[in-house]
Write a protein that holds these residues in place. Structure first.
Motif, PDB file in Angstrom:
ATOM      1  N   GLU A   1      15.423   5.479 -16.891  1.00 23.69           N
ATOM      2  CA  GLU A   1      15.334   6.936 -16.749  1.00 23.69           C
ATOM      3  C   GLU A   1      17.109   7.357 -16.306  1.00 23.69           C
ATOM      4  O   GLU A   1      17.103   7.917 -15.338  1.00 23.69           O
ATOM      5  N   PRO A   2      17.999   7.125 -17.093  1.00 31.67           N
ATOM      6  CA  PRO A   2      19.349   7.605 -16.886  1.00 31.67           C
ATOM      7  C   PRO A   2      19.435   8.941 -16.397  1.00 31.67           C
ATOM      8  O   PRO A   2      18.654   9.939 -17.177  1.00 31.67           O
ATOM      9  N   TRP A   3      20.349   9.473 -15.773  1.00 23.10           N
ATOM     10  CA  TRP A   3      20.567  10.627 -15.545  1.00 23.10           C
ATOM     11  C   TRP A   3      21.525  11.518 -16.610  1.00 23.10           C
ATOM     12  O   TRP A   3      22.664  10.966 -16.558  1.00 23.10           O
ATOM     13  N   LEU A   4      21.195  12.393 -17.479  1.00 24.59           N
ATOM     14  CA  LEU A   4      21.686  12.728 -18.430  1.00 24.59           C
ATOM     15  C   LEU A   4      22.550  14.195 -18.322  1.00 24.59           C
ATOM     16  O   LEU A   4      23.487  14.494 -19.122  1.00 24.59           O
ATOM     17  N   SER A   5      21.831  15.121 -17.339  1.00 26.09           N
ATOM     18  CA  SER A   5      22.256  16.178 -17.241  1.00 26.09           C
ATOM     19  C   SER A   5      22.611  16.496 -15.630  1.00 26.09           C
ATOM     20  O   SER A   5      21.973  15.871 -14.724  1.00 26.09           O
ATOM     21  N   PHE A   6      23.955  17.286 -15.556  1.00 20.55           N
ATOM     22  CA  PHE A   6      24.320  17.511 -14.043  1.00 20.55           C
ATOM     23  C   PHE A   6      24.677  18.948 -14.520  1.00 20.55           C
ATOM     24  O   PHE A   6      25.216  19.672 -15.171  1.00 20.55           O
ATOM     25  N   PHE A   7      24.346  19.938 -13.218  1.00 17.53           N
ATOM     26  CA  PHE A   7      24.503  21.145 -13.274  1.00 17.53           C
ATOM     27  C   PHE A   7      25.319  21.711 -12.267  1.00 17.53           C
ATOM     28  O   PHE A   7      24.848  21.283 -10.881  1.00 17.53           O
ATOM     29  N   SER A   8      25.987  22.640 -12.314  1.00 12.86           N
ATOM     30  CA  SER A   8      26.649  23.555 -10.712  1.00 12.86           C
ATOM     31  C   SER A   8      25.787  24.711 -10.694  1.00 12.86           C
ATOM     32  O   SER A   8      24.941  25.004 -11.706  1.00 12.86           O
ATOM     33  N   PRO A   9      25.449  25.187  -9.501  1.00 11.54           N
ATOM     34  CA  PRO A   9      24.768  26.451  -9.210  1.00 11.54           C
ATOM     35  C   PRO A   9      25.105  27.534 -10.186  1.00 11.54           C
ATOM     36  O   PRO A   9      24.163  28.192 -10.777  1.00 11.54           O
ATOM     37  N   ASP A  10      26.423  27.558 -10.669  1.00 10.61           N
ATOM     38  CA  ASP A  10      26.693  28.805 -11.298  1.00 10.61           C
ATOM     39  C   ASP A  10      26.433  28.376 -12.965  1.00 10.61           C
ATOM     40  O   ASP A  10      26.281  29.595 -13.532  1.00 10.61           O
TER      41      ASP A  10
ATOM     42  N   ALA B   1      22.838   4.095 -11.141  1.00 11.03           N
ATOM     43  CA  ALA B   1      22.669   2.749 -11.778  1.00 11.03           C
ATOM     44  C   ALA B   1      21.243   2.401 -11.666  1.00 11.03           C
ATOM     45  O   ALA B   1      20.759   2.073 -12.569  1.00 11.03           O
ATOM     46  N   ALA B   2      20.416   2.811 -10.588  1.00 14.15           N
ATOM     47  CA  ALA B   2      19.145   2.159 -10.294  1.00 14.15           C
ATOM     48  C   ALA B   2      18.452   2.832 -11.478  1.00 14.15           C
ATOM     49  O   ALA B   2      17.306   2.165 -12.107  1.00 14.15           O
ATOM     50  N   ALA B   3      18.403   4.183 -11.638  1.00 13.97           N
ATOM     51  CA  ALA B   3      17.675   5.003 -12.666  1.00 13.97           C
ATOM     52  C   ALA B   3      17.876   4.514 -13.973  1.00 13.97           C
ATOM     53  O   ALA B   3      16.878   4.323 -14.709  1.00 13.97           O
TER      54      ALA B   3
ATOM     55  N   ARG C   1      28.706  11.710   1.047  1.00  7.16           N
ATOM     56  CA  ARG C   1      27.525  11.047   1.073  1.00  7.16           C
ATOM     57  C   ARG C   1      26.798  11.163  -0.340  1.00  7.16           C
ATOM     58  O   ARG C   1      26.352  10.162  -0.580  1.00  7.16           O
ATOM     59  N   GLY C   2      26.791  12.486  -0.830  1.00 11.30           N
ATOM     60  CA  GLY C   2      26.196  12.529  -2.222  1.00 11.30           C
ATOM     61  C   GLY C   2      26.964  11.501  -3.316  1.00 11.30           C
ATOM     62  O   GLY C   2      26.146  11.098  -4.160  1.00 11.30           O
ATOM     63  N   ALA C   3      28.246  11.578  -3.140  1.00  4.89           N
ATOM     64  CA  ALA C   3      28.778  10.733  -4.041  1.00  4.89           C
ATOM     65  C   ALA C   3      28.418   9.108  -4.071  1.00  4.89           C
ATOM     66  O   ALA C   3      28.170   8.354  -4.983  1.00  4.89           O
ATOM     67  N   GLY C   4      28.349   8.735  -2.525  1.00  2.15           N
ATOM     68  CA  GLY C   4      27.956   7.446  -2.434  1.00  2.15           C
ATOM     69  C   GLY C   4      26.549   7.255  -2.858  1.00  2.15           C
ATOM     70  O   GLY C   4      26.271   6.251  -3.439  1.00  2.15           O
ATOM     71  N   ASN C   5      25.628   8.218  -2.739  1.00  2.00           N
ATOM     72  CA  ASN C   5      24.310   7.894  -3.014  1.00  2.00           C
ATOM     73  C   ASN C   5      24.279   7.798  -4.685  1.00  2.00           C
ATOM     74  O   ASN C   5      23.154   7.388  -5.229  1.00  2.00           O
TER      75      ASN C   5
END
Length: 88
Positions: free
Chosen positions: A30-39, A23-25, A13-17
């Motif tokens: 306001e592109p999403w530039l950063s992604f983090f893992s909890p680690d 794309a909308a952001a 579901r997260g991948a689909g969202n």
């Protein structure tokens, strides 16, 4: 802090969202530039005088019984919240 998970940590579901939300952001400047893992976050926060106390998934924010539904309003693992405290 709310943070977005990298693609390999998202559920279906997260991948689909993400395909829609990213794309909308970006389209709105306001592109999403950063992604983090909890680690990733303890070291990053630590460099700024913070200590991660917990990571909260969307599914954990509401009584699980409320997620037992068949429409589109079910949790997705795309973003999480990190709660931190000041250490310095």
């Amino acid at each position: 802090m709310e943070y977005a998970l990298p693609p390999e940590l998202r559920d279906e579901r997260g991948a689909g969202n993400a395909s829609f939300a990213l794309a909308a952001a970006a389209e709105r400047g306001e592109p999403w530039l950063s992604f983090f893992s909890p680690d990733d976050l303890p070291a990053l926060f630590g460099r700024h005088g913070l200590e991660v106390v917990e990571h909260v998934r969307q599914a954990d924010c509401v009584d699980p019984a409320l997620w037992r539904r068949q429409d589109g309003l079910r949790p997705a693992d795309l973003c999480r919240l990190a709660r931190a405290t000041v250490t310095t």
